[in-house]
Write a protein that holds these residues in place. Sequence first.
Motif, mmCIF file in Angstrom:
data_model
loop_
_atom_site.group_PDB
_atom_site.id
_atom_site.type_symbol
_atom_site.label_atom_id
_atom_site.label_comp_id
_atom_site.label_asym_id
_atom_site.label_seq_id
_atom_site.Cartn_x
_atom_site.Cartn_y
_atom_site.Cartn_z
ATOM 1 N N VAL A 131 0.849 -1.185 0.000
ATOM 2 C CA VAL A 131 0.000 0.000 0.000
ATOM 3 C C VAL A 131 0.885 1.235 0.000
ATOM 4 N N GLN A 132 0.396 2.299 -0.591
ATOM 5 C CA GLN A 132 1.150 3.542 -0.608
ATOM 6 C C GLN A 132 1.042 4.262 0.728
ATOM 7 N N PRO A 133 2.025 5.088 1.058
ATOM 8 C CA PRO A 133 1.922 5.886 2.288
ATOM 9 C C PRO A 133 0.622 6.676 2.305
ATOM 10 N N GLY A 134 -0.006 6.681 3.485
ATOM 11 C CA GLY A 134 -1.303 7.339 3.637
ATOM 12 C C GLY A 134 -2.480 6.431 3.377
ATOM 13 N N GLY A 135 -2.210 5.252 2.864
ATOM 14 C CA GLY A 135 -3.273 4.309 2.546
ATOM 15 C C GLY A 135 -3.741 3.513 3.751
ATOM 16 N N SER A 136 -4.659 2.583 3.487
ATOM 17 C CA SER A 136 -5.261 1.770 4.549
ATOM 18 C C SER A 136 -5.259 0.297 4.191
ATOM 19 N N LEU A 137 -5.224 -0.520 5.214
ATOM 20 C CA LEU A 137 -5.393 -1.965 5.085
ATOM 21 C C LEU A 137 -6.173 -2.457 6.293
ATOM 22 N N ARG A 138 -6.872 -3.564 6.124
ATOM 23 C CA ARG A 138 -7.516 -4.217 7.257
ATOM 24 C C ARG A 138 -7.045 -5.662 7.328
ATOM 25 N N LEU A 139 -6.437 -5.995 8.432
ATOM 26 C CA LEU A 139 -6.003 -7.366 8.674
ATOM 27 C C LEU A 139 -7.090 -8.120 9.423
ATOM 28 N N SER A 140 -7.198 -9.402 9.126
ATOM 29 C CA SER A 140 -8.134 -10.281 9.820
ATOM 30 C C SER A 140 -7.386 -11.471 10.385
ATOM 31 N N CYS A 141 -7.876 -11.962 11.505
ATOM 32 C CA CYS A 141 -7.311 -13.160 12.143
ATOM 33 C C CYS A 141 -8.489 -14.038 12.540
ATOM 34 N N ALA A 142 -8.600 -15.175 11.899
ATOM 35 C CA ALA A 142 -9.747 -16.047 12.117
ATOM 36 C C ALA A 142 -9.320 -17.372 12.720
ATOM 37 N N THR A 143 -10.176 -17.930 13.537
ATOM 38 C CA THR A 143 -9.941 -19.246 14.112
ATOM 39 C C THR A 143 -11.260 -19.977 14.276
ATOM 40 N N SER A 144 -11.184 -21.291 14.233
ATOM 41 C CA SER A 144 -12.388 -22.092 14.430
ATOM 42 C C SER A 144 -12.549 -22.505 15.883
ATOM 43 N N VAL A 145 -11.588 -22.089 16.726
ATOM 44 C CA VAL A 145 -11.615 -22.475 18.127
ATOM 45 C C VAL A 145 -12.396 -21.443 18.919
ATOM 46 N N ILE A 146 -13.532 -21.843 19.448
ATOM 47 C CA ILE A 146 -14.441 -20.902 20.096
ATOM 48 C C ILE A 146 -13.825 -20.247 21.318
ATOM 49 N N ILE A 147 -12.958 -20.959 22.020
ATOM 50 C CA ILE A 147 -12.431 -20.449 23.276
ATOM 51 C C ILE A 147 -11.650 -19.152 23.087
ATOM 52 N N PHE A 148 -11.124 -18.926 21.883
ATOM 53 C CA PHE A 148 -10.384 -17.685 21.648
ATOM 54 C C PHE A 148 -11.249 -16.459 21.901
ATOM 55 N N SER A 149 -12.544 -16.610 21.692
ATOM 56 C CA SER A 149 -13.429 -15.467 21.872
ATOM 57 C C SER A 149 -13.560 -15.071 23.343
ATOM 58 N N LEU A 150 -13.066 -15.907 24.254
ATOM 59 C CA LEU A 150 -13.178 -15.645 25.681
ATOM 60 C C LEU A 150 -11.956 -14.954 26.257
#
Length: 113
Positions: free
Chosen positions: A12-31
């Motif tokens: 991405v160029q300076p001044g730009g934006s990105l959105r990172l995602s981190c996904a898991t199938s393990v429900i306990i992470f939500s706790l």
Amino acid sequence: QVQLVESGGGLVQPGGSLRLSCATSVIIFSLYPMDWYRHTPGKQRELVASITRGGSTNYAESVKGRFTISRDNAKNTVYLQMNSLKPEDTAVYYCHSQWGNYWGQGTQVTVSS
């Protein structure tokens, strides 16, 4: 097998934006709290942002006002919205779970014109 899967990195160029995602199938992470770290060769790994189960957040001084960490517990997913990106934000970004000390594989973010 426990997995944290990151996505959303790129160039991405300076001044730009990105959105990172981190996904898991393990429900306990939500706790438990989740973090985003970043690492650049020759530097120490840096804690970028953290979020608790309830949504309380903390940020490194270097990203305050530009990055936003959030989570969707129903989707077991944590996000890092990165705005006003700078060349010094270039790094491999890692998702981390404070439960079990699990790490994602990392996603490269490069900020360059």
